[in-house]
Design an enzyme around this catalytic site. Sequence first.
Site, PDB file in Angstrom:
ATOM      1  N   GLN A  25      14.489 -10.671  48.772  1.00  0.00           N
ATOM      2  CA  GLN A  25      13.257 -10.785  49.672  1.00  0.00           C
ATOM      3  C   GLN A  25      12.937 -12.111  49.428  1.00  0.00           C
ATOM      4  OE1 GLN A  25      10.419  -7.764  49.055  1.00  0.00           O
ATOM      5  NE2 GLN A  25       8.516  -9.382  49.551  1.00  0.00           N
ATOM      6  N   CYS A  31      15.750   0.090  44.639  1.00  0.00           N
ATOM      7  CA  CYS A  31      16.295  -0.161  43.526  1.00  0.00           C
ATOM      8  C   CYS A  31      15.381  -0.144  42.356  1.00  0.00           C
ATOM      9  CB  CYS A  31      17.266  -1.591  43.596  1.00  0.00           C
ATOM     10  SG  CYS A  31      16.363  -2.928  43.892  1.00  0.00           S
ATOM     11  N   CYS A  69      18.853  -4.461  49.312  1.00  0.00           N
ATOM     12  CA  CYS A  69      19.001  -5.068  48.342  1.00  0.00           C
ATOM     13  C   CYS A  69      20.426  -5.455  47.927  1.00  0.00           C
ATOM     14  CB  CYS A  69      18.543  -4.276  46.792  1.00  0.00           C
ATOM     15  SG  CYS A  69      18.572  -5.206  45.589  1.00  0.00           S
ATOM     16  N   GLU A  70      20.589  -6.710  47.903  1.00  0.00           N
ATOM     17  CA  GLU A  70      22.216  -7.012  47.739  1.00  0.00           C
ATOM     18  C   GLU A  70      22.662  -6.706  46.115  1.00  0.00           C
ATOM     19  OE1 GLU A  70      22.400 -11.954  46.433  1.00  0.00           O
ATOM     20  OE2 GLU A  70      22.031 -11.333  48.462  1.00  0.00           O
ATOM     21  N   HIS A  71      21.775  -6.116  45.310  1.00  0.00           N
ATOM     22  CA  HIS A  71      22.301  -6.304  43.842  1.00  0.00           C
ATOM     23  C   HIS A  71      22.772  -4.691  43.888  1.00  0.00           C
ATOM     24  CE1 HIS A  71      19.394  -9.766  43.020  1.00  0.00           C
ATOM     25  NE2 HIS A  71      20.677 -10.112  43.003  1.00  0.00           N
ATOM     26  N   HIS A  72      22.139  -3.814  44.545  1.00  0.00           N
ATOM     27  CA  HIS A  72      22.346  -2.211  44.206  1.00  0.00           C
ATOM     28  C   HIS A  72      22.770  -1.737  45.669  1.00  0.00           C
ATOM     29  CE1 HIS A  72      20.304  -3.038  40.736  1.00  0.00           C
ATOM     30  NE2 HIS A  72      21.076  -2.482  39.975  1.00  0.00           N
ATOM     31  N   HIS A 105      11.276  -1.973  47.097  1.00  0.00           N
ATOM     32  CA  HIS A 105      12.783  -2.129  46.976  1.00  0.00           C
ATOM     33  C   HIS A 105      13.005  -0.684  46.268  1.00  0.00           C
ATOM     34  CE1 HIS A 105      13.217  -6.518  47.120  1.00  0.00           C
ATOM     35  NE2 HIS A 105      11.653  -6.305  47.432  1.00  0.00           N
TER      36      HIS A 105
END
Length: 226
Positions: free
Chosen positions: A155, A185, A114-117, A183
């Site tokens: 995703q 996250c 996941c690119e956010h976390h 995910h």
Amino acid sequence: MKFDSTLEERFEAMGNDHVSSSESTPMRKDAFVLTDEEKTRRIEENVREIMLTLGLDLDDDSLNGTPLRVAKMYVNEIFSGLHPERKPKSSTFKNKYKYGEMLVEKNITLYSTCEHHLLPIVGKAHIAYISGGTVVGLSKMNRIVDYFAKRPQVQERLNIQIVRELQKVLGTEDVACVIDAKHLCVNSRGIRDIESSTVTAEYGGKFKEEAVRREFLDYINLDTNF
């Protein structure tokens, strides 16, 4: 200070809601100026600084090699799909046996981040296409999934990138992909819902037709316990 706080809240909300910024992976123009070895050294230094900031004792035998291990993992493994030179070569062949039905490759194991976390995404991808005159080796579909998964991802974008690449390789719009993934996250932080998974789909060409799409989804649901 108020502006900084508001901005931080907005970024946090975007990350928790899994908002994607673009269809292409956001990359800087100088993304490949550094060699893999130079990137590994820089990442090692920064991971070491993070661990020291957290108060960890890097003189401990168990932790001493962690910064280098993480750096190698980032560059050579879980983010290796960022480099275009690693894109798998997808040789195609003429559909000499005139197979005109859809071909489905399902339950392709998918590991992404996941690119956010920067936490893992783990799941399955299901791909189908209808030949427009060419076919591609079965393992190449697995490799395409793996290549685009090995980068910081959302995703929805991953789904689109897989379909677009196969459309280009096969020379047809008739490609579909469904992804079902967990995910971490969501599962291991924040709401910490360990049961939920995320399902996304991208349909091209004939797969936009309800009957064709339904046939694909029925194939996915077939029992394949051999």
